[in-house]
Design an enzyme around this catalytic site. Structure first.
Site, PDB file in Angstrom:
ATOM      1  CE  LYS A  17     -58.676  40.045   8.751  1.00  0.00           C
ATOM      2  NZ  LYS A  17     -59.332  40.592   7.634  1.00  0.00           N
ATOM      3  NE  ARG A  59     -60.159  33.975   5.472  1.00  0.00           N
ATOM      4  CZ  ARG A  59     -59.044  34.000   6.103  1.00  0.00           C
ATOM      5  NH1 ARG A  59     -58.790  35.011   7.253  1.00  0.00           N
ATOM      6  NH2 ARG A  59     -57.924  33.537   5.690  1.00  0.00           N
TER       7      ARG A  59
HETATM    8  C1  9MG Z   1     -57.285  35.510   3.467  1.00  0.00           C
HETATM    9  N1  9MG Z   1     -58.071  36.605   4.227  1.00  0.00           N
HETATM   10  C2  9MG Z   1     -57.464  37.334   5.177  1.00  0.00           C
HETATM   11  N2  9MG Z   1     -58.277  38.399   5.695  1.00  0.00           N
HETATM   12  C3  9MG Z   1     -59.434  37.934   5.220  1.00  0.00           C
HETATM   13  C4  9MG Z   1     -60.872  38.569   5.126  1.00  0.00           C
HETATM   14  O1  9MG Z   1     -61.284  39.690   6.295  1.00  0.00           O
HETATM   15  N3  9MG Z   1     -61.921  38.006   4.221  1.00  0.00           N
HETATM   16  C5  9MG Z   1     -61.552  37.134   3.366  1.00  0.00           C
HETATM   17  N4  9MG Z   1     -62.449  36.881   2.544  1.00  0.00           N
HETATM   18  N5  9MG Z   1     -60.367  36.534   3.403  1.00  0.00           N
HETATM   19  C6  9MG Z   1     -59.407  37.060   4.062  1.00  0.00           C
END
Ligand code: 9MG
Length: 262
Positions: free
Chosen positions: A207, A242
């Site tokens: 990110k 994730r």
């Molecule tokens: C789809 N998506 C993109 N970033 C995310 C995040 O931090 N958490 C979750 N649950 N989905 C995400």
């Protein structure tokens, strides 16, 4: 939770549209590397990306979900904010619904989770799809996240979703300042303690708040920062990460947990 974006515009995984064969190969690789869940998404939530129609999101995700479900023994999560897509996805074999709007965009997602008994990820975010990344900052991000979790859990529960189906997610990178993203990670243990009935999911991987710390590097150069933050998140109580880089994340977390176990 391994990320499988079937979008032409996802910010950090090359930007190419995955064919069904590519998606299956990528799934096989991520499973071999230690993924426990595959999160399949057909609508990018990258800053500036356009919303897609139900038809287009369906065309991108449902064939991939059907084939992954047929070929592999792994829980599939559908990354969507639309109840129509969630319903088609669970019918095609998805067992988890990952809603980045935390039931703000479409409360009917809770009905799909209730009737299918699918898991439901309730992520904190603010604003509409178009304004997710341009929200004015709130003063107290921990209080805002906690209040929104209470709201989302109440909506889910009123529509018949059981506590055991729910996981929470602080939504790093969604409507937070740089400092607030770091604060949420630094104080994640407080949120985990307040919501201890629910598993905590965290998305850090590649990110831009990671890129900023490293000198505004592009997504492909954010692995080291993502791993460092992932270790902190797990030590502060995160249960599910994730991620794009499954192998590297499994190695980093295994090492950290081995040291912590002494
Ligand atoms: C789809 N998506 C993109 N970033 C995310 C995040 O931090 N958490 C979750 N649950 N989905 C995400």
């Amino acid at each position: 939770m391994a990320i499988l974006n079937v979008t032409p515009d996802s910010f950090s995984d090359g930007g190419e549209y995955l064919s069904l064969d590519d998606a299956l190969r990528q799934s096989e690789k991520m499973i071999a590397e230690g993924a426990d869940i595959i999160d399949i998404g057909g609508e990018s939530t990258r800053p500036g990306s356009a919303a897609v129609s139900v038809d287009e999101e369906m065309r991108r995700t449902i064939p991939v979900i059907s084939e992954v479900a047929k070929r592999f023994e792994i829980p599939i999560s559908i990354d969507t904010t639309k109840s129509d897509i969630a319903r088609l996805a669970v019918d095609a074999g998805a067992e988890i619904i990952n809603d980045i709007s935390g039931l703000r965009f479409d409360e009917q997602i809770a009905n799909v989770a209730a009737s299918s008994k699918a898991g439901l990820v309730l992520m904190h975010s603010r604003g509409t799809f178009e304004t997710l990344h341009s929200q004015p900052p709130v003063d107290d991000i921990l209080a805002d996240v906690a209040a929104d979790f209470h709201r989302a859990i109440a909506v889910a529960s009123a529509r018949g979703v059981r506590d055991e189906q729910i996981a929470l997610d602080v939504g790093l990178g969604f409507g937070k300042t740089q400092e607030q993203n770091l604060e949420l990670l630094a104080k994640l243990d407080k949120i985990v303690a307040e919501f201890k009935a629910y598993p905590m999911l965290v998305g850090i991987s590649r990110k831009s708040f990671v890129g900023k710390i490293l000198g505004d590097v592009p997504p492909t150069e954010r692995l080291g920062g993502s791993l460092a933050a992932a270790i902190i998140a797990v030590r502060k109580g995160a249960n599910i990460l994730r991620v794009h880089d499954v192998k590297e994340t499994v190695s980093a977390i295994s090492m950290a947990l081995a040291i912590d176990a002494i």
